[in-house]
Write an enzyme that holds these catalytic residues in place. Structure first.
Site, mmCIF file in Angstrom:
data_model
loop_
_atom_site.group_PDB
_atom_site.id
_atom_site.type_symbol
_atom_site.label_atom_id
_atom_site.label_comp_id
_atom_site.label_asym_id
_atom_site.label_seq_id
_atom_site.Cartn_x
_atom_site.Cartn_y
_atom_site.Cartn_z
ATOM 1 N N ARG A 70 -29.170 -15.580 33.263
ATOM 2 C CA ARG A 70 -28.095 -16.377 33.858
ATOM 3 C C ARG A 70 -28.328 -16.652 35.337
ATOM 4 O O ARG A 70 -27.867 -17.659 35.870
ATOM 5 C CB ARG A 70 -26.744 -15.678 33.663
ATOM 6 C CG ARG A 70 -26.374 -15.483 32.200
ATOM 7 C CD ARG A 70 -25.003 -14.881 32.045
ATOM 8 N NE ARG A 70 -23.958 -15.760 32.584
ATOM 9 C CZ ARG A 70 -22.671 -15.457 32.569
ATOM 10 N NH1 ARG A 70 -22.267 -14.300 32.068
ATOM 11 N NH2 ARG A 70 -21.789 -16.288 33.074
ATOM 12 N N LYS A 83 -36.433 -32.110 21.524
ATOM 13 C CA LYS A 83 -37.406 -32.373 22.605
ATOM 14 C C LYS A 83 -37.582 -33.869 22.847
ATOM 15 O O LYS A 83 -37.539 -34.335 23.991
ATOM 16 C CB LYS A 83 -38.760 -31.740 22.251
ATOM 17 C CG LYS A 83 -38.726 -30.232 22.091
ATOM 18 C CD LYS A 83 -40.104 -29.654 21.862
ATOM 19 C CE LYS A 83 -40.743 -30.137 20.575
ATOM 20 N NZ LYS A 83 -40.006 -29.684 19.365
ATOM 21 N N ASP A 91 -44.802 -34.982 21.026
ATOM 22 C CA ASP A 91 -45.170 -34.255 19.813
ATOM 23 C C ASP A 91 -46.462 -33.460 19.961
ATOM 24 O O ASP A 91 -46.502 -32.268 19.689
ATOM 25 C CB ASP A 91 -45.274 -35.207 18.611
ATOM 26 C CG ASP A 91 -45.425 -34.429 17.315
ATOM 27 O OD1 ASP A 91 -44.612 -33.519 17.077
ATOM 28 O OD2 ASP A 91 -46.362 -34.715 16.552
ATOM 29 N N HIS A 123 -48.030 -28.239 20.817
ATOM 30 C CA HIS A 123 -46.847 -28.920 20.297
ATOM 31 C C HIS A 123 -45.791 -28.971 21.399
ATOM 32 O O HIS A 123 -45.396 -27.942 21.949
ATOM 33 C CB HIS A 123 -46.297 -28.171 19.082
ATOM 34 C CG HIS A 123 -45.068 -28.788 18.506
ATOM 35 N ND1 HIS A 123 -45.053 -30.055 17.961
ATOM 36 C CD2 HIS A 123 -43.792 -28.324 18.402
ATOM 37 C CE1 HIS A 123 -43.838 -30.336 17.537
ATOM 38 N NE2 HIS A 123 -43.047 -29.302 17.802
ATOM 39 N N ASP A 176 -38.941 -25.363 18.884
ATOM 40 C CA ASP A 176 -39.108 -25.610 17.452
ATOM 41 C C ASP A 176 -38.844 -27.070 17.120
ATOM 42 O O ASP A 176 -38.133 -27.779 17.853
ATOM 43 C CB ASP A 176 -38.159 -24.720 16.642
ATOM 44 C CG ASP A 176 -38.501 -23.240 16.779
ATOM 45 O OD1 ASP A 176 -39.681 -22.937 17.082
ATOM 46 O OD2 ASP A 176 -37.593 -22.401 16.605
ATOM 47 N N SER A 177 -39.385 -27.522 15.993
ATOM 48 C CA SER A 177 -39.133 -28.887 15.531
ATOM 49 C C SER A 177 -37.638 -29.083 15.298
ATOM 50 O O SER A 177 -36.959 -28.209 14.747
ATOM 51 C CB SER A 177 -39.898 -29.153 14.234
ATOM 52 O OG SER A 177 -41.289 -29.120 14.459
ATOM 53 N N GLY A 178 -37.125 -30.236 15.742
ATOM 54 C CA GLY A 178 -35.722 -30.552 15.550
ATOM 55 C C GLY A 178 -34.791 -30.016 16.606
ATOM 56 O O GLY A 178 -33.579 -30.222 16.528
ATOM 57 N N GLU A 226 -41.255 -40.450 19.074
ATOM 58 C CA GLU A 226 -40.635 -40.433 17.746
ATOM 59 C C GLU A 226 -39.219 -39.877 17.848
ATOM 60 O O GLU A 226 -39.014 -38.746 18.296
ATOM 61 C CB GLU A 226 -41.452 -39.571 16.779
ATOM 62 C CG GLU A 226 -40.852 -39.534 15.378
ATOM 63 C CD GLU A 226 -41.481 -38.486 14.490
ATOM 64 O OE1 GLU A 226 -41.008 -38.339 13.345
ATOM 65 O OE2 GLU A 226 -42.413 -37.792 14.935
#
EC number: 2.7.11.-
Length: 319
Positions: free
Chosen positions: A245, A161, A179, A140, A156-158, A204
Site C-alpha cells: 500500500r 492488458k 501480446d 507475454h 494473466d490472459s484476460g 487485439e
C-alpha cells in the site's frame, strides 16, 4: 537472434558509403559486433589478427599506411583481406588508398566509408550489430512508451492488458508491442523490447478483434522499440492477498540477468488501470530523479511520532 548480418544491411542501416565492391555486399556476412582497428597489423604483426571483424581505418591508420611504400602497403593489406573479413571501413571521409581497393577487390571484400569521426562511427556500428546479433526472447505482455519511459505490462490472459494499452494510446502514449514482446540485451544494464514484425502496430481487443493502431491514431501513436525501464504486473485482486500500500517494497524481475524494477497492481472492478499505470510511470521517473514520496511520508511520520512522544513526556513531567 540472427546468426549474421549482411554488409548490405549494415550499409543501409548506418548510411555508409560504398567505395568499392558493391557486388559483394550480399555475400559478405558480419558475425561479430566487435570492430578491429588494425594498428599492429599495419606494422606486420599478425599473430592475433581478428580477421573475422570489420576492419576500421581512422586518421591514424590511414596516415601510417601512407608512410609506407606502395609495395609494402599492398602486401600488408593483402594479408588483412582474408576470406572471413566482412569489410574494410574508412572513417572521417578519408580517401581509401588505391592498394586497399586493389587488395579488397582481389579478395571480394567491399570497401566502405563514412564522414563520421572514428569513435562515433565505431559506436554506431557496434550498437547496430549488438541489436541485430543479440540473443532474443519472447515475453507475454504489452509494451508501451509512457512519457518516454518503456513500461512492460504483464499479467494473466484476460486481465485487461490490451484494453489498458488502448486507453493509454488514447491518452497520448505510444504502443510498441501487444501480446508478444521480443526482448534483447543491448548492454550490461539495458533491455530493449520490440514487436515481432508480423504484430507490429497491431492491438487485439476482445470483442473488436485486431486493430491497427497506426492507421487509427496516426504514426505518433506507435514506436518500433524502446528500453524497458519498468514492469507493471496486473494481478486479479483477492481478499486473502496483501498488496503493497505504501510502495516501500522494491521488486525487480530478471530479464537476461538484468534486474528491471517491477510493481504489482491489483485489478478490481472500477479501477482505472490506464491512469494508475500512467501515474506509476511518472512516480518511477520522480524516484529516478531523487524524489520518493513514500520515503518523504515515512520521514515526516517518524518526525511526528517523535514530536508526540516528546510532548507526552513533557506533559507527564509537568504533572
Amino acid at each position: 537472434m540472427a546468426d549474421s548480418v549482411t554488409v548490405r544491411q549494415l550499409v543501409k542501416a548506418t548510411k555508409l558509403e560504398v567505395y568499392s565492391g558493391e557486388e559483394y555486399l550480399d555475400q559478405r556476412q558480419v558475425v561479430l559486433s566487435d570492430i578491429s582497428r588494425p594498428g599492429l597489423e599495419l606494422t606486420g604483426y599478425f599473430n592475433y589478427y581478428p580477421h573475422e571483424r570489420i576492419q576500421l581505418f581512422g586518421r591514424t591508420e590511414i596516415s601510417f599506411a601512407r608512410n609506407m611504400s606502395s609495395e609494402e602497403r599492398l602486401l600488408i593489406l593483402k594479408r588483412m583481406a582474408t576470406e572471413d573479413t566482412p569489410a574494410f571501413l574508412v572513417s572521417r571521409g578519408l580517401e581509401a588508398p588505391a592498394e586497399m581497393i586493389t587488395a579488397a577487390t582481389a579478395a571480394h571484400i567491399p570497401v566502405l566509408g563514412s564522414r563520421l569521426p572514428t569513435t562515433r562511427l565505431s559506436s554506431l556500428i557496434t550498437e547496430y550489430l549488438d541489436s541485430q546479433l543479440a540473443e532474443r526472447r519472447s515475453m507475454h505482455g504489452v509494451l508501451v512508451d509512457i512519457y518516454g519511459l518503456g513500461v512492460l505490462i504483464t499479467g494473466d490472459s484476460g486481465v485487461g492488458k490490451s484494453e489498458t494499452a488502448l486507453e493509454l494510446v488514447q491518452r497520448g502514449h505510444r504502443l510498441i508491442a501487444d501480446d508478444r514482446v521480443d526482448v534483447y540485451q543491448q548492454d550490461e544494464q539495458t533491455i530493449v523490447g520490440a514487436a515481432p514484425p508480423i504484430l507490429s502496430h497491431l492491438l487485439e481487443i476482445r470483442g473488436l478483434g485486431i486493430i491497427d493502431v497506426m492507421n487509427l491514431f496516426g504514426a505518433g501513436a506507435v514506436r518500433e522499440d524502446t528500453t524497458i525501464s519498468l514492469i507493471v504486473h496486473l494481478e486479479n485482486w483477492t481478499p486473502d492477498k496483501t498488496f503493497d500500500r505504501l510502495g516501500s517494497g522494491e521488486q525487480t524481475q530478471l530479464i537476461f540477468d538484468v534486474p528491471v524494477p517491477k510493481i504489482t497492481v491489483p485489478v478490481k472492478v472500477g479501477r482505472n488501470l490506464a491512469i494508475i499505470i500512467e501515474v506509476a510511470a511518472m512516480n518511477f521517473r520522480a524516484k529516478s530523479m531523487g524524489y520518493d514520496a513514500t520515503k518523504t511520508f515515512e520521514k515526516n511520520l517518524n518526525h511526528l511520532i517523535e514530536h508526540n512522544e516528546e510532548t507526552d513526556q513533557n506533559s507527564s513531567g509537568d504533572k
